[in-house]
Design a protein around this motif. Sequence first.
Motif, PDB file in Angstrom:
ATOM      1  N   VAL A 156       0.833  -1.211   0.000  1.00 22.49           N
ATOM      2  CA  VAL A 156       0.000   0.000   0.000  1.00 22.49           C
ATOM      3  C   VAL A 156       0.865   1.257   0.000  1.00 22.49           C
ATOM      4  CG1 VAL A 156      -1.970  -1.164   1.058  1.00 22.49           C
ATOM      5  CG2 VAL A 156      -0.296  -0.018   2.530  1.00 22.49           C
ATOM      6  N   GLU A 157       2.039   1.184   0.606  1.00 17.15           N
ATOM      7  CA  GLU A 157       2.948   2.327   0.570  1.00 17.15           C
ATOM      8  C   GLU A 157       3.387   2.610  -0.859  1.00 17.15           C
ATOM      9  OE1 GLU A 157       6.457   3.565   3.425  1.00 17.15           O
ATOM     10  OE2 GLU A 157       7.168   2.067   1.971  1.00 17.15           O
ATOM     11  N   ARG A 158       3.665   1.537  -1.621  1.00 20.21           N
ATOM     12  CA  ARG A 158       4.077   1.733  -3.012  1.00 20.21           C
ATOM     13  C   ARG A 158       2.986   2.417  -3.817  1.00 20.21           C
ATOM     14  NH1 ARG A 158       8.271   3.014  -4.895  1.00 20.21           N
ATOM     15  NH2 ARG A 158       6.948   4.649  -5.710  1.00 20.21           N
ATOM     16  N   MET A 159       1.733   1.984  -3.633  1.00 16.91           N
ATOM     17  CA  MET A 159       0.637   2.624  -4.347  1.00 16.91           C
ATOM     18  C   MET A 159       0.502   4.083  -3.935  1.00 16.91           C
ATOM     19  SD  MET A 159      -2.356  -0.299  -4.723  1.00 16.91           S
ATOM     20  CE  MET A 159      -2.162  -1.192  -3.170  1.00 16.91           C
ATOM     21  N   ALA A 160       0.640   4.354  -2.635  1.00 15.41           N
ATOM     22  CA  ALA A 160       0.510   5.728  -2.152  1.00 15.41           C
ATOM     23  C   ALA A 160       1.620   6.618  -2.693  1.00 15.41           C
ATOM     24  CB  ALA A 160       0.511   5.746  -0.623  1.00 15.41           C
ATOM     25  N   LEU A 161       2.833   6.098  -2.767  1.00 19.56           N
ATOM     26  CA  LEU A 161       3.943   6.880  -3.315  1.00 19.56           C
ATOM     27  C   LEU A 161       3.749   7.169  -4.798  1.00 19.56           C
ATOM     28  CD1 LEU A 161       6.944   5.169  -1.491  1.00 19.56           C
ATOM     29  CD2 LEU A 161       6.078   7.488  -1.110  1.00 19.56           C
ATOM     30  N   ASP A 162       2.954   6.341  -5.454  1.00 16.63           N
ATOM     31  CA  ASP A 162       2.617   6.565  -6.855  1.00 16.63           C
ATOM     32  C   ASP A 162       1.364   7.434  -7.017  1.00 16.63           C
ATOM     33  OD1 ASP A 162       4.777   5.133  -7.773  1.00 16.63           O
ATOM     34  OD2 ASP A 162       3.671   3.264  -8.017  1.00 16.63           O
ATOM     35  N   GLY A 163       0.892   8.022  -5.906  1.00 20.08           N
ATOM     36  CA  GLY A 163      -0.255   8.916  -5.959  1.00 20.08           C
ATOM     37  C   GLY A 163      -1.600   8.221  -5.907  1.00 20.08           C
ATOM     38  N   MET A 164      -1.611   6.945  -5.560  1.00 25.27           N
ATOM     39  CA  MET A 164      -2.841   6.169  -5.514  1.00 25.27           C
ATOM     40  C   MET A 164      -3.227   5.837  -4.067  1.00 25.27           C
ATOM     41  SD  MET A 164      -3.519   5.490  -8.787  1.00 25.27           S
ATOM     42  CE  MET A 164      -2.736   5.235 -10.386  1.00 25.27           C
ATOM     43  N   ILE A 165      -4.499   5.640  -3.843  1.00 24.11           N
ATOM     44  CA  ILE A 165      -4.975   5.057  -2.586  1.00 24.11           C
ATOM     45  C   ILE A 165      -4.902   3.547  -2.743  1.00 24.11           C
ATOM     46  CG2 ILE A 165      -6.965   4.746  -1.059  1.00 24.11           C
ATOM     47  CD1 ILE A 165      -7.876   7.558  -2.003  1.00 24.11           C
ATOM     48  N   GLY A 166      -4.247   2.888  -1.818  1.00 23.38           N
ATOM     49  CA  GLY A 166      -4.090   1.442  -1.897  1.00 23.38           C
ATOM     50  C   GLY A 166      -4.740   0.736  -0.722  1.00 23.38           C
ATOM     51  N   ILE A 167      -5.408  -0.357  -0.987  1.00 24.00           N
ATOM     52  CA  ILE A 167      -6.015  -1.182   0.055  1.00 24.00           C
ATOM     53  C   ILE A 167      -5.650  -2.639  -0.239  1.00 24.00           C
ATOM     54  CG2 ILE A 167      -8.154  -1.913   1.183  1.00 24.00           C
ATOM     55  CD1 ILE A 167      -9.433   0.701   0.176  1.00 24.00           C
ATOM     56  N   VAL A 168      -5.123  -3.336   0.760  1.00 27.00           N
ATOM     57  CA  VAL A 168      -4.787  -4.754   0.604  1.00 27.00           C
ATOM     58  C   VAL A 168      -5.278  -5.496   1.840  1.00 27.00           C
ATOM     59  CG1 VAL A 168      -2.961  -6.472   0.316  1.00 27.00           C
ATOM     60  CG2 VAL A 168      -2.738  -4.238  -0.785  1.00 27.00           C
ATOM     61  N   THR A 169      -5.893  -6.634   1.621  1.00 26.74           N
ATOM     62  CA  THR A 169      -6.322  -7.488   2.737  1.00 26.74           C
ATOM     63  C   THR A 169      -6.135  -8.942   2.356  1.00 26.74           C
ATOM     64  OG1 THR A 169      -8.116  -7.953   4.305  1.00 26.74           O
ATOM     65  CG2 THR A 169      -8.732  -7.536   2.010  1.00 26.74           C
TER      66      THR A 169
ATOM     67  N   ILE B 100      -3.916  -0.012   4.447  1.00 25.73           N
ATOM     68  CA  ILE B 100      -4.413   1.106   3.652  1.00 25.73           C
ATOM     69  C   ILE B 100      -3.289   2.124   3.490  1.00 25.73           C
ATOM     70  CG2 ILE B 100      -6.108   2.977   3.466  1.00 25.73           C
ATOM     71  CD1 ILE B 100      -7.946   1.360   5.310  1.00 25.73           C
ATOM     72  N   GLY B 101      -3.054   2.558   2.269  1.00 27.04           N
ATOM     73  CA  GLY B 101      -2.075   3.596   1.995  1.00 27.04           C
ATOM     74  C   GLY B 101      -2.753   4.792   1.345  1.00 27.04           C
ATOM     75  N   ILE B 102      -2.433   5.995   1.827  1.00 21.44           N
ATOM     76  CA  ILE B 102      -3.055   7.218   1.312  1.00 21.44           C
ATOM     77  C   ILE B 102      -1.954   8.192   0.913  1.00 21.44           C
ATOM     78  CG2 ILE B 102      -4.621   9.128   1.818  1.00 21.44           C
ATOM     79  CD1 ILE B 102      -5.827   7.372   4.051  1.00 21.44           C
ATOM     80  N   PRO B 103      -1.965   8.668  -0.335  1.00 13.44           N
ATOM     81  CA  PRO B 103      -0.903   9.596  -0.765  1.00 13.44           C
ATOM     82  C   PRO B 103      -1.000  10.928  -0.037  1.00 13.44           C
ATOM     83  CG  PRO B 103      -2.624   9.448  -2.434  1.00 13.44           C
ATOM     84  CD  PRO B 103      -2.947   8.404  -1.393  1.00 13.44           C
ATOM     85  N   VAL B 104       0.159  11.466   0.322  1.00 11.55           N
ATOM     86  CA  VAL B 104       0.226  12.749   1.029  1.00 11.55           C
ATOM     87  C   VAL B 104       1.347  13.577   0.424  1.00 11.55           C
ATOM     88  CG1 VAL B 104       0.616  13.894   3.240  1.00 11.55           C
ATOM     89  CG2 VAL B 104      -0.615  11.715   3.170  1.00 11.55           C
ATOM     90  N   ASP B 105       1.063  14.816   0.076  1.00 11.98           N
ATOM     91  CA  ASP B 105       2.105  15.724  -0.400  1.00 11.98           C
ATOM     92  C   ASP B 105       2.977  16.140   0.780  1.00 11.98           C
ATOM     93  OD1 ASP B 105       1.012  15.657  -2.937  1.00 11.98           O
ATOM     94  OD2 ASP B 105      -0.309  17.354  -2.545  1.00 11.98           O
TER      95      ASP B 105
END
Length: 348
Positions: A133-146, A170-175
Amino acid sequence: MSATLDVAPVTIAAWRAREACVAALERAGTPAEKAEIQARNLVEADLRGHASHGIVRLPVLLERVGNGRIDVHAQPVVHRHGVAAATIDANADFGPCAAWLALSVAAESARSHGVGVVAIRRANHLGLLATYVERMALDGMIGIVTSTTEAMVHAPNSIEPLLGTNPLAIGIPVDGADGPVVLDMATSTVSMGEVLRLAATGSPVPAGWGIDEDGHPATEAARLSTLSTFGGSKGYGLSLCLGVVTALLAGTPHGEEVRGTLDTTSPSTKADLVICISPGVFGVETAPVAAYLERIRNSHSDGAGFPFIPGDRSRRLRAERLENGIPVDRDVLRSVFAAAGDPFDTSP
């Protein structure tokens, strides 16, 4: 697990631990690229303080390879369902290898259609979910994995382990420089790996972790027969729903029929679910999120510690351990380096 295990920690550089894991996997016949992906996932868990998902897992993975339950040459197959959904049959691949493929497929759909949903079946243990999820967030995406897991958790008013620990990330992108929000949690009070670690040293377990065979609160790790969900009925409801939805979409079994992440002989019957959402397709900006999170961080009272955002502490610990090394139980290191054919000295 025996109570005589040597669990005194040895500090080792992350690159050295990863190198040994790669070597052990390659000696077992794993191609270099797959060995690197699996090894990085294990070491990342130790870097972030999740030892139960770290290199302690390597011996089980190697046994599963030897028993044919992990196919080191597996070629996962992607089955697409419409424009934004897919299923991956991992064909007994390493979990992280299947997961990174799922991320790629989900992100491709999200960039075009706003969302991508990928269910995975017949993959081995994904390990630490935070990395995905961190990888998705770093790419500007919201990521959810379960994921679903073996049944190790009881429902309220029951003594039977019929639910998995069913983790949610859950990963959430943050500037900004603080990095994304990264939540990674089990829906049980604790992972079974931590219980096994305490059992190895004969240590007690905190109240509320689980119950014994008679349904009484367990105080000794060796007597804990089933874990409890966090947060009582709320945690139970979340665990149940995550498990049911994930298994349903992947077409895999539920409850007691889930196997393959803890033992060395069972085929993997658990499920994983990857969801990727593109805020940009929705026409929104993530900048306001950073300001809101900073407001939370600064909401401390005098004399108290600062509130943290999910992901803050693990990033700080990771940076510290990259510089100073990872503490790993001595017996775990001995096993890993023996498998790698490496003469690394783990003596006190």
